[in-house]
Motif scaffolding. Structure first.
Motif, mmCIF file in Angstrom:
data_model
loop_
_atom_site.group_PDB
_atom_site.id
_atom_site.type_symbol
_atom_site.label_atom_id
_atom_site.label_comp_id
_atom_site.label_asym_id
_atom_site.label_seq_id
_atom_site.Cartn_x
_atom_site.Cartn_y
_atom_site.Cartn_z
ATOM 1 N N ASP A 357 -29.674 12.564 9.126
ATOM 2 C CA ASP A 357 -29.139 11.390 8.444
ATOM 3 C C ASP A 357 -27.965 11.057 8.981
ATOM 4 N N ASP A 358 -27.174 10.034 9.314
ATOM 5 C CA ASP A 358 -25.913 10.038 10.051
ATOM 6 C C ASP A 358 -25.015 10.283 8.820
ATOM 7 N N ASP A 359 -23.598 10.749 9.453
ATOM 8 C CA ASP A 359 -22.605 11.287 8.587
ATOM 9 C C ASP A 359 -22.182 10.508 7.577
ATOM 10 N N GLN A 360 -22.271 9.123 7.793
ATOM 11 C CA GLN A 360 -22.065 8.213 6.695
ATOM 12 C C GLN A 360 -22.768 8.167 5.425
ATOM 13 N N LYS A 361 -23.989 8.164 5.802
ATOM 14 C CA LYS A 361 -25.061 8.314 4.673
ATOM 15 C C LYS A 361 -24.672 9.520 3.830
ATOM 16 N N VAL A 362 -24.750 10.740 4.697
ATOM 17 C CA VAL A 362 -24.733 11.938 4.157
ATOM 18 C C VAL A 362 -23.455 11.990 3.081
ATOM 19 N N GLU A 363 -22.403 11.416 3.457
ATOM 20 C CA GLU A 363 -21.154 11.641 2.728
ATOM 21 C C GLU A 363 -21.145 10.637 1.443
ATOM 22 N N ALA A 364 -22.149 9.735 1.785
ATOM 23 C CA ALA A 364 -21.870 8.615 0.546
ATOM 24 C C ALA A 364 -22.904 9.212 -0.391
ATOM 25 N N ALA A 365 -23.819 9.967 -0.304
ATOM 26 C CA ALA A 365 -24.791 10.836 -1.310
ATOM 27 C C ALA A 365 -23.833 11.826 -1.829
ATOM 28 N N GLN A 366 -23.094 12.556 -1.351
ATOM 29 C CA GLN A 366 -22.467 13.689 -1.560
ATOM 30 C C GLN A 366 -21.341 13.275 -2.527
ATOM 31 N N ASN A 367 -20.675 12.003 -2.295
ATOM 32 C CA ASN A 367 -19.921 11.525 -3.173
ATOM 33 C C ASN A 367 -20.190 11.175 -4.536
ATOM 34 N N ILE A 368 -21.407 10.974 -4.794
ATOM 35 C CA ILE A 368 -21.869 10.646 -6.025
ATOM 36 C C ILE A 368 -22.922 11.651 -6.549
ATOM 37 N N ARG A 369 -22.588 12.977 -6.368
ATOM 38 C CA ARG A 369 -23.393 13.971 -6.939
ATOM 39 C C ARG A 369 -22.685 15.138 -7.105
ATOM 40 N N GLY A 370 -23.079 16.121 -7.819
ATOM 41 C CA GLY A 370 -22.311 17.368 -7.834
ATOM 42 C C GLY A 370 -21.724 17.672 -8.974
ATOM 43 N N PHE A 371 -20.783 18.729 -8.986
ATOM 44 C CA PHE A 371 -20.122 18.942 -10.374
ATOM 45 C C PHE A 371 -19.298 17.806 -11.089
ATOM 46 N N HIS A 372 -18.773 17.056 -10.103
ATOM 47 C CA HIS A 372 -17.550 16.144 -10.549
ATOM 48 C C HIS A 372 -18.101 14.725 -11.138
ATOM 49 N N THR A 373 -19.487 14.331 -10.329
ATOM 50 C CA THR A 373 -20.290 13.312 -10.952
ATOM 51 C C THR A 373 -20.563 13.665 -12.249
ATOM 52 N N LEU A 374 -21.153 14.661 -12.472
ATOM 53 C CA LEU A 374 -21.554 15.113 -14.164
ATOM 54 C C LEU A 374 -20.556 15.343 -14.817
ATOM 55 N N GLU A 375 -19.114 15.722 -14.479
ATOM 56 C CA GLU A 375 -17.956 15.993 -15.238
ATOM 57 C C GLU A 375 -17.698 14.429 -15.763
ATOM 58 N N PHE A 376 -17.746 13.625 -14.816
ATOM 59 C CA PHE A 376 -17.365 12.292 -14.972
ATOM 60 C C PHE A 376 -18.449 11.622 -16.253
ATOM 61 N N LEU A 377 -19.654 11.972 -16.233
ATOM 62 C CA LEU A 377 -20.587 11.663 -17.254
ATOM 63 C C LEU A 377 -20.674 12.376 -18.447
ATOM 64 N N LEU A 378 -19.857 13.513 -18.490
ATOM 65 C CA LEU A 378 -20.097 14.217 -19.683
ATOM 66 C C LEU A 378 -18.713 14.636 -20.451
ATOM 67 N N PHE A 379 -17.490 14.155 -19.721
ATOM 68 C CA PHE A 379 -16.261 14.075 -20.243
ATOM 69 C C PHE A 379 -15.380 12.992 -20.216
ATOM 70 N N LYS A 380 -14.462 12.807 -21.238
ATOM 71 C CA LYS A 380 -13.617 11.815 -21.199
ATOM 72 C C LYS A 380 -12.300 12.325 -21.885
ATOM 73 N N ASP A 381 -11.262 11.927 -20.918
ATOM 74 C CA ASP A 381 -9.755 12.835 -21.746
ATOM 75 C C ASP A 381 -9.716 13.945 -21.892
ATOM 76 N N GLY A 382 -10.405 14.852 -21.221
ATOM 77 C CA GLY A 382 -10.479 16.169 -21.613
ATOM 78 C C GLY A 382 -11.544 16.744 -22.620
#
Length: 388
Positions: A357-382
């Motif tokens: 896969d080209d770099d753009q596709k890889v980066e796009a996938a990585q930017n919407i997964r991982g610890f911080h995506t789950l953090e966004f879905l679980l936490f609000k204002d700490g």
């Protein structure tokens, strides 16, 4: 130098600007009631209408984190890239690590790089943006601010340096460790190294909580300076010390490398794998029976799984680098708009990427997964999000 008092005054201005831009983004002591604005990706909240997609997304990201951490541990422990375990490659000084000192240098490079990253990027980037009056950009440059966990992340990064130097996961110094060898030959250098690690760790924790509300504080400046001093000490004194050792120390260095792998890297990655399994179970339980308690349990599991990851950042080489697992698990900043688009669409295939896969596709996938995506879905204002 910006003082805490002056920053507090300026931060009220940040809050005012951001409340207009995105309601509920920042909690400010002088005005805890957000202004009414149109909903957008920055302030989207969990609701009955989006609950199914919210949970599907959370479980999917949790599964990817569990898979990535398992693959990382197995690459070191069992088999890497279809061959022998990476632990053997490193301990036996196989290509590209062709000597004991080559392995030691790799370890020290990792320690210096994370000390530099914490000071220059994780703390320094938000600080520079704030000083340039780019207030919203400064806030969004702060890693882990959804959970208000930034200081813990950064201090655990420094512990990854300590663990690498001590050859253990505690304050105990292993017999086969860089610290033990340096202390035996140059006690002053060992004392300076220990003091520099302690100074960086304590300076980070001295930043008033949460860091996102204290970006321009004098404590943040002190933490940046302490991390810089640690980085310079490793590069300018510790590395030359090891390079000055003759071949008569090869066996000692080999023992240090073996202990480092067996008692620092492998147990850290094993903990990461086990805690990400627990995190996956927690988000599955949340999906099966949504409640405030289940959200809280999932947040606790996220915080627990985050710890070994941050304590591994002094050794981001080998499989974690070659397999793209660092950005898979820890990309920052997030693409919040893309996250919300995926949440609304329910199509999570774009979270995956493959070889070729080209770099753009890889980066796009990585930017919407991982610890911080789950953090966004679980936490609000700490705090954990609420069902109602």
């Amino acid at each position: 130098m910006t003082t805490v008092t002056s920053f507090a005054k300026d931060f009220s201005r940040i809050c005012g600007l951001l409340l207009v831009a995105s309601a509920g983004l920042v909690s400010c002591s002088e005005n805890d009631t957000p202004l009414p604005v149109e909903s957008d990706s920055k302030n989207i909240d969990y609701s009955a209408a989006n609950a199914a997609g919210w949970h599907n997304y959370s479980v999917r990201v949790g599964q990817l984190l569990a898979n990535d951490s398992k693959n990382l541990y197995n690459a070191w422990e069992s088999s890497y890239n279809g061959g022998e375990a990476f632990k053997n490659t490193f301990k036996n000084h196989a290509s590209p690590y062709t000597s004991p000192i080559g392995c030691i240098e790799k370890i020290l490079d990792g320690c210096a790089e994370i000390a530099n990253e914490v000071g220059e990027a994780k703390i320094g980037d938000p600080y520079d943006l704030y000083k340039s009056n780019k207030l919203e950009e400064a806030l969004y440059a702060v890693e882990s601010w959804y959970s208000w966990h930034s200081r813990d992340d950064y201090s655990n990064n420094i512990l990854s340096v300590r663990n690498s130097y001590f050859g253990s996961l505690t304050t105990e110094i292993a017999d086969a460790s860089m610290s033990a060898l340096v202390e035996s030959l140059d006690p002053g250098l060992d004392a300076r190294m220990k003091a520099a690690v302690d100074a960086a760790y304590n300076a980070i924790l001295a930043i008033p909580q949460p860091f996102r509300n204290n970006i321009g504080s004098m404590e943040a400046v002190a933490a940046m300076n302490a991390c810089t001093e640690l980085d310079h000490l490793i590069n300018n004194e510790l590395k030359p010390f090891f390079h000055g050792l003759g071949s008569s120390y090869d066996a000692t260095l080999s023992d240090i490398v073996a202990n480092y792998v067996d008692n620092v890297v492998l147990p850290t990655y094993k903990s990461l794998m086990e805690r990400n399994d627990a995190l996956l179970n927690a988000v599955k339980e949340l999906a099966a029976a949504p409640s405030d308690r289940a959200f809280s349990n999932a947040c606790d599991a996220w915080l627990s799984s985050r710890e070994p990851w941050e304590k591994s950042e002094a050794f981001l080489f080998g499989p974690v680098d070659a397999m793209g697992l660092d950005p898979n698990m820890d990309s920052w900043p997030l693409d919040q708009d893309a996250i919300v688009n995926h949440l609304k669409s329910g199509n999570f295939d774009d979270l995956d990427w493959g070889e070729g896969d080209d770099d753009q596709k890889v980066e796009a996938a990585q930017n919407i997964r991982g610890f911080h995506t789950l953090e966004f879905l679980l936490f609000k204002d700490g705090k954990p999000r609420k069902v109602n």
